[in-house]
Design a protein around this motif. Structure first.
Motif, short mmCIF file in Angstrom:
data_model
loop_
_atom_site.label_atom_id
_atom_site.label_comp_id
_atom_site.label_asym_id
_atom_site.label_seq_id
_atom_site.Cartn_x
_atom_site.Cartn_y
_atom_site.Cartn_z
N GLU A 88 47.70 51.19 57.42
CA GLU A 88 48.10 50.99 56.03
C GLU A 88 47.79 49.56 55.57
N GLU A 89 48.13 48.57 56.39
CA GLU A 89 47.86 47.19 56.02
C GLU A 89 46.36 46.90 56.00
N GLN A 90 45.61 47.48 56.92
CA GLN A 90 44.16 47.31 56.91
C GLN A 90 43.55 47.92 55.64
N GLY A 91 44.09 49.08 55.23
CA GLY A 91 43.59 49.69 54.01
C GLY A 91 43.87 48.85 52.78
N ARG A 92 45.03 48.23 52.71
CA ARG A 92 45.35 47.35 51.57
C ARG A 92 44.40 46.17 51.52
N VAL A 93 44.09 45.60 52.68
CA VAL A 93 43.15 44.48 52.72
C VAL A 93 41.78 44.91 52.21
N ALA A 94 41.30 46.08 52.66
CA ALA A 94 39.96 46.54 52.28
C ALA A 94 39.88 46.82 50.78
N ILE A 95 40.92 47.40 50.19
CA ILE A 95 40.89 47.72 48.76
C ILE A 95 40.85 46.44 47.92
N LEU A 96 41.68 45.47 48.27
CA LEU A 96 41.66 44.22 47.51
C LEU A 96 40.34 43.47 47.71
N ARG A 97 39.77 43.58 48.89
CA ARG A 97 38.46 42.96 49.13
C ARG A 97 37.39 43.61 48.24
N GLY A 98 37.47 44.93 48.08
CA GLY A 98 36.52 45.61 47.22
C GLY A 98 36.61 45.13 45.77
N ILE A 99 37.83 44.86 45.30
CA ILE A 99 38.01 44.37 43.93
C ILE A 99 37.38 42.99 43.78
N VAL A 100 37.63 42.10 44.76
CA VAL A 100 37.08 40.74 44.69
C VAL A 100 35.56 40.79 44.73
N LEU A 101 35.00 41.60 45.62
CA LEU A 101 33.54 41.69 45.73
C LEU A 101 32.92 42.27 44.46
N ALA A 102 33.63 43.19 43.80
CA ALA A 102 33.13 43.75 42.55
C ALA A 102 33.02 42.68 41.48
N ASP A 103 34.03 41.82 41.39
CA ASP A 103 33.98 40.74 40.40
C ASP A 103 32.91 39.70 40.72
N LEU A 104 32.53 39.61 42.00
CA LEU A 104 31.46 38.69 42.39
C LEU A 104 30.08 39.29 42.17
N GLY A 105 30.03 40.55 41.72
CA GLY A 105 28.75 41.20 41.48
C GLY A 105 28.13 41.81 42.72
N ARG A 106 28.86 41.89 43.80
CA ARG A 106 28.35 42.48 45.05
C ARG A 106 28.82 43.93 45.14
N ARG A 107 28.19 44.78 44.33
CA ARG A 107 28.70 46.13 44.10
C ARG A 107 28.63 46.99 45.37
N GLN A 108 27.52 46.93 46.11
CA GLN A 108 27.39 47.77 47.29
C GLN A 108 28.45 47.41 48.34
N GLU A 109 28.67 46.11 48.52
CA GLU A 109 29.72 45.70 49.45
C GLU A 109 31.10 46.12 48.95
N SER A 110 31.27 46.08 47.62
CA SER A 110 32.54 46.50 47.04
C SER A 110 32.78 47.99 47.28
N LEU A 111 31.75 48.80 47.10
CA LEU A 111 31.90 50.24 47.33
C LEU A 111 32.21 50.53 48.79
N ALA A 112 31.55 49.79 49.70
CA ALA A 112 31.82 49.99 51.12
C ALA A 112 33.26 49.61 51.46
N ALA A 113 33.77 48.53 50.86
CA ALA A 113 35.15 48.13 51.11
C ALA A 113 36.13 49.15 50.55
N PHE A 114 35.84 49.68 49.33
CA PHE A 114 36.70 50.72 48.78
C PHE A 114 36.73 51.95 49.69
N LYS A 115 35.56 52.32 50.23
CA LYS A 115 35.52 53.50 51.11
C LYS A 115 36.34 53.27 52.36
N ALA A 116 36.22 52.07 52.95
CA ALA A 116 37.00 51.78 54.15
C ALA A 116 38.50 51.82 53.85
#
Length: 254
Positions: free
Chosen positions: A63-91
């Motif tokens: 559960e805690e690992q999933g929370r980290v990955a979702i917030l990481r996906g949001i940060v990466l999306a704002d940085l314009g790194r969409r593919q990495e953001s999608l991978a983080a959301f999936k994880a």
């Protein structure tokens, strides 16, 4: 009583700093996640990613690992790194399929998040995960053929006995540390007594004599207490480094 318990208690009594309780890892994880969220709100994305790496290192479960990955996906999306953001959301959604976005995001990021959720849900529907407590199947398990009763060979049974010699050096160091600590404490009390006597002395010469004695006794007490700490620490280290020596015994039974 086990000598290791005695050594541990003696070391904690000599060095009180060791008895301070450690901060729980759950509070540590929540603090790092809060810091990451605050850095994201402040548009400090690089610092947010650093805090997320730190939170991932102390995450205790999925559960805690999933929370980290979702917030990481949001940060990466704002940085314009969409593919990495999608991978983080999936994880993250693979661990928390029903999770929601923890912070307010743009409509585009929200659409990406929900699209990844649908894909993850389809994959989970095709390949459902077993519950965590489900027993694992043994791969390539085969039953060994049973030989006829008359051809059963004798079975060799090996027993390992654990023997250990008396730990002379740790006991000697521990005893020396206890003696030095006791003497140092006594000398420290004598130093304090001389200080009190100097305060009550009526003449300057008596006061000076008591203070000189107190200084010498305080120095001796500090040296003895320091040596006691070193002796107890040496006893603990020596005991821990002295491993058990197993003594194998082989018995053959028909």
């Amino acid at each position: 009583m086990d000598l290791r318990i005695v050594l541990g208690i003696a070391l904690m009594l000599v060095s009180p700093a060791w008895s301070q309780p450690a901060a729980p890892s759950g509070a540590d994880f929540q603090g790092r996640m809060s810091a990451a969220s605050q850095s994201y709100e402040d548009l400090d994305y690089e610092h947010a990613l650093e805090q997320l790496d730190s939170a991932k290192a102390v995450a205790r479960n999925g559960e805690e690992q999933g929370r980290v990955a979702i917030l990481r996906g949001i940060v990466l999306a704002d940085l314009g790194r969409r593919q990495e953001s999608l991978a983080a959301f999936k994880a993250g959604l693979s661990l928390l399929p029903d999770a929601n976005l923890p912070v307010k995001v743009s409509p585009k990021v929200s659409r990406d998040f929900e699209e990844v959720r649908r894909n993850v849900q389809r994959e989970l529907a095709r390949n459902p995960r077993p519950p965590p407590d489900a027993p694992r199947a043994m791969a390539d398990a085969q039953l060994a053929p049973t030989p006829p009763p008359g051809l059963v060979p004798p079975t060799a049974r090996t027993e390992v006995g654990r023997t250990r010699s008396t730990p002379v050096l740790p006991l000697a160091l521990l005893g020396g540390g206890v003696v030095l600590g006791g003497i140092g404490g006594y000398v420290g009390l004598q130093s304090r007594s001389n200080v009190n006597a100097a305060r009550d002395a009526a003449f300057y010469s008596d006061r000076t004599a008591h203070l000189d004695s107190a200084r010498g006794q305080a120095l001796a007490a500090n040296v003895m207490l320091g040596a006691a700490v070193a002796a107890v620490a040496g006893a603990t280290i020596t005991w821990l480094l002295t491993g058990d020596s197993p003594s194998p015994r082989t018995e053959v039974s028909p």
